[in-house]
Design a protein around this motif. Structure first.
Motif, PDB file in Angstrom:
ATOM      1  N   TYR A  30      23.145  -9.986  13.731  1.00 19.08           N
ATOM      2  CA  TYR A  30      23.317  -9.958  12.384  1.00 19.08           C
ATOM      3  C   TYR A  30      24.678 -10.670  11.888  1.00 19.08           C
ATOM      4  CZ  TYR A  30      23.327  -9.194   7.309  1.00 19.08           C
ATOM      5  OH  TYR A  30      23.416  -9.134   6.206  1.00 19.08           O
ATOM      6  N   GLY A  34      20.522 -15.945  10.458  1.00 18.88           N
ATOM      7  CA  GLY A  34      20.218 -15.465   9.284  1.00 18.88           C
ATOM      8  C   GLY A  34      18.716 -15.557   8.963  1.00 18.88           C
ATOM      9  N   GLN A  35      18.426 -15.183   7.692  1.00 14.95           N
ATOM     10  CA  GLN A  35      17.058 -15.499   7.453  1.00 14.95           C
ATOM     11  C   GLN A  35      16.391 -16.829   7.635  1.00 14.95           C
ATOM     12  OE1 GLN A  35      15.484 -13.516   3.846  1.00 14.95           O
ATOM     13  NE2 GLN A  35      17.381 -12.774   3.653  1.00 14.95           N
ATOM     14  N   TRP A  38      15.644 -16.974  11.336  1.00 10.98           N
ATOM     15  CA  TRP A  38      14.751 -16.173  11.803  1.00 10.98           C
ATOM     16  C   TRP A  38      13.213 -16.900  11.010  1.00 10.98           C
ATOM     17  CZ3 TRP A  38      14.428 -12.795  15.403  1.00 10.98           C
ATOM     18  CH2 TRP A  38      15.587 -11.989  15.730  1.00 10.98           C
ATOM     19  N   LEU A  39      13.163 -17.252  10.114  1.00  8.31           N
ATOM     20  CA  LEU A  39      11.996 -17.952   9.553  1.00  8.31           C
ATOM     21  C   LEU A  39      11.415 -19.214  10.392  1.00  8.31           C
ATOM     22  CD1 LEU A  39      12.662 -18.048   5.509  1.00  8.31           C
ATOM     23  CD2 LEU A  39      10.613 -17.016   6.719  1.00  8.31           C
ATOM     24  N   SER A  42       9.844 -17.846  13.375  1.00  8.01           N
ATOM     25  CA  SER A  42       8.481 -17.286  12.828  1.00  8.01           C
ATOM     26  C   SER A  42       7.552 -18.480  12.883  1.00  8.01           C
ATOM     27  CB  SER A  42       8.424 -16.736  11.544  1.00  8.01           C
ATOM     28  OG  SER A  42       9.470 -15.471  11.581  1.00  8.01           O
ATOM     29  N   PHE A  73      13.096 -10.804  11.391  1.00  7.12           N
ATOM     30  CA  PHE A  73      13.226 -11.478   9.963  1.00  7.12           C
ATOM     31  C   PHE A  73      13.250 -10.173   8.936  1.00  7.12           C
ATOM     32  CE2 PHE A  73      10.832 -12.535   6.025  1.00  7.12           C
ATOM     33  CZ  PHE A  73      11.496 -13.382   5.743  1.00  7.12           C
ATOM     34  N   THR A  76      16.841  -8.597   8.944  1.00  6.66           N
ATOM     35  CA  THR A  76      17.994  -9.383   8.401  1.00  6.66           C
ATOM     36  C   THR A  76      17.541  -9.575   6.875  1.00  6.66           C
ATOM     37  OG1 THR A  76      17.848 -10.842  10.614  1.00  6.66           O
ATOM     38  CG2 THR A  76      18.642 -11.875   8.524  1.00  6.66           C
ATOM     39  N   ARG A  77      16.366  -9.541   6.306  1.00  2.00           N
ATOM     40  CA  ARG A  77      16.259  -9.692   5.215  1.00  2.00           C
ATOM     41  C   ARG A  77      16.862  -8.195   4.312  1.00  2.00           C
ATOM     42  NH1 ARG A  77      10.188  -9.802   2.469  1.00  2.00           N
ATOM     43  NH2 ARG A  77      10.199  -7.603   3.181  1.00  2.00           N
ATOM     44  N   ASP A  80      20.513  -7.991   4.275  1.00  2.00           N
ATOM     45  CA  ASP A  80      21.101  -8.993   3.417  1.00  2.00           C
ATOM     46  C   ASP A  80      20.938  -8.370   1.893  1.00  2.00           C
ATOM     47  OD1 ASP A  80      21.718 -11.068   5.267  1.00  2.00           O
ATOM     48  OD2 ASP A  80      19.802 -12.319   4.735  1.00  2.00           O
TER      49      ASP A  80
END
Length: 514
Positions: A30, A34-35, A38-39, A42, A73, A76-77, A80
């Motif tokens: 972390y 970041g997001q 991870w997106l 995905s 993901f 991380t979300r 955040d």
């Protein structure tokens, strides 16, 4: 292509393990990933999954990878959202008291749910400094509204402690702490409309729990008996003294004080007895599960209680579908749902211990129980009960002992001795608590029920105190870091696999010999 039939029996287990690994990796990285990263991962894993449809094994690997990425993901979300910058200056906000205020020295500690203000934390762990009289703060109750002006601070670790207090608070949704001076707050009527329906339901449940607690306090139990009864029935451990906590912890019986699968299992049996009409079919299961979730909300929805309630829900659902109820798939589905809802649940101590205890029981109970002939056990019913208790206790202890050593530096030597008395008495205590709710309709019965409850709680605490006083009752000051903890579980897993293989080979040879 040849596949492992044992693994194929538990497809959800692989998804759960992959998701756990993804959450762990995301926490370790972390701030680096970041997001957006991870997106992107995905999208990549989704394309790989679709593109490998012709190769079943490869596609299965891609599905597991996708589950891991999803876990990363979601973690991380959530992180955040919980680590957003706090205002650098003092801020004013309106909040609702969301926990029983507890006096600790010169401060009154409580949880606050902030009403309104998207830029402010939703939950604050507050300490109200008492004035010379302290009557204003002492009069606060769950559901009261207050207007506060203070500086919000990031949670900090305690001095000279390995306990990760900031992570603990994040697991429970807190993002800030606040020390509030006597002149910086006032009571105020606050509308609860900005709160979600779930929060308002929780608040109503906590008010009802407070009213129930006040009823307990009028029954005449002494302080220790009251503290134990309230902890076991209502999930409120704030009244437990350090000495009482140590007695139960050293004896190996502390699990009866923390609401978990044991308590909800007892409640499930009680509700099943009350709703005995099997002609109701699925409606019977709906009523029982509804009662379980009502109790879970009533006691505060801790991760271990939610895990147990989800397990019971899955248990009931697969029972309606006439599938195998006791399965690793049920546990795995529970873990997947909880991590999807809150990935930080993975770092909650209660969740970890609850899952590991159930996992150990599901994997080892039948093979270990089978070491003694079923025919012999049927001929000796008392021995059958004793052996079942021994196996369950040892399996559960094997699952949680490494975590107990890691978090608390302790191993309780006589846990088995304590469980033989404490668990049956815990069942009686919870049943008596249920009787008390019914007895409230007939006030003349309450003193008798309260006296019975007092006696049983006294027996339980006395047994725990006796076990904790035995020589060598506890191995203290055990030092285990997290990598050693991981190696311990790897060793346990390896020994478990070897044991299960030996049992399988022995059973196969026995069949061939016959």
């Amino acid at each position: 292509m040849k596949t492992n039939s044992k693994i194929q029996l538990f497809p959800l287990l692989r998804i759960a393990v992959a998701m756990v690994l993804g959450v762990f990796v995301a926490m370790e990285t972390y701030g680096t990933l970041g997001q957006p990263a991870w997106l992107a991962l995905s999208a990549l894993t989704l394309m790989l999954t679709l593109a490998t449809g012709r190769w079943e094994v490869l596609q299965s690997g891609c599905v597991m990878l996708a589950a891991a990425v999803l876990g990363g993901f979601l973690l991380t979300r959530q992180m955040d959202r919980l680590t957003r910058p706090l205002p650098s200056q003092e801020v004013g906000f309106r909040a609702v008291v969301a926990s029983e205020p507890q006096q600790r020295g010169k401060v009154m500690r409580m949880d606050l749910w902030v009403v309104g203000g998207d830029t402010l934390p939703q939950k604050v762990k507050a300490s109200l400094l008492l004035d010379t009289v302290g009557s204003r703060a002492a009069a606060l109750q769950i559901g009261d509204g207050i207007a506060v002006r203070t500086r919000l601070e990031r949670p900090a670790n305690f001095y000279d402690s390995n306990f990760d207090y900031p992570l603990y608070l994040r697991c429970h949704g807190f993002t800030a702490t606040a020390l509030v001076l006597p002149d910086d707050w006032r009571r105020e009527q606050i509308s609860l409309e900005p709160l979600s329906y779930l929060r308002r339901t929780q608040l109503a449940a906590m008010k009802f729990r407070h009213a129930t607690l006040q009823r307990y306090l009028r029954l005449g139990l002494d302080d220790e008996e009251m503290a134990v009864a309230v902890a076991m029935a209502l999930g409120d451990k704030s009244r437990l003294t350090n000495d009482l906590r140590d007695i139960y912890s050293i004896s190996g019986a502390s699990h009866v004080l923390a609401l978990s699968g044991l308590h909800l299992g007892i409640i499930y049996m009680l509700l099943s007895l009350l709703v005995r009409n099997r002609r109701l079919g699925a409606l019977r299961e709906v009523l029982v599960v509804g009662g379980i979730w009502s109790y879970a909300v009533f006691t505060g929805l801790s991760p271990s209680v939610v895990r147990a309630a989800l397990m019971i829900t899955v248990y009931s659902l697969v029972g309606i579908l006439r599938r195998d109820r006791i399965s690793l798939n049920a546990l795995a589905l529970t873990v997947i749902i909880m991590l999807a809802a809150s990935p930080l649940s993975l770092y909650d101590v209660g969740f970890q211990m609850s899952v590991m205890a159930v996992l150990s029981i599901l994997v080892l109970y039948q093979p270990v129980y089978g070491l003694v002939s079923e025919v012999y056990l049927q001929e000796h019913r008392l021995l059958k009960w004793v052996w079942a208790m021994v196996v369950v206790s040892c399996c559960a202890q094997l699952g949680v002992a490494p975590l107990t050593a890691y978090y608390f530096g302790r191993f309780s030597v006589y846990f088995l001795l304590a469980n033989f008395v404490v668990i049956p008495l815990a069942t009686v205590i919870l049943y008596l608590t249920a009787v008390m709710f019914v007895a409230a309709l007939v006030p003349a019965m309450l003193p008798l029920v309260a006296r019975c409850l007092s006696v049983v709680v006294g027996w339980q605490t006395g047994m725990a105190a006796w076990v904790s006083s035995l020589p060598g009752s506890s191995i203290e000051h055990i030092s285990v870091n997290r990598w050693q903890l991981l190696l311990i579980y790897v060793a346990i897993a390896a020994l478990t696999v070897a044991f299960l293989r030996l049992r399988t080979i022995k059973k196969r040879n026995s069949i061939l010999t016959d």
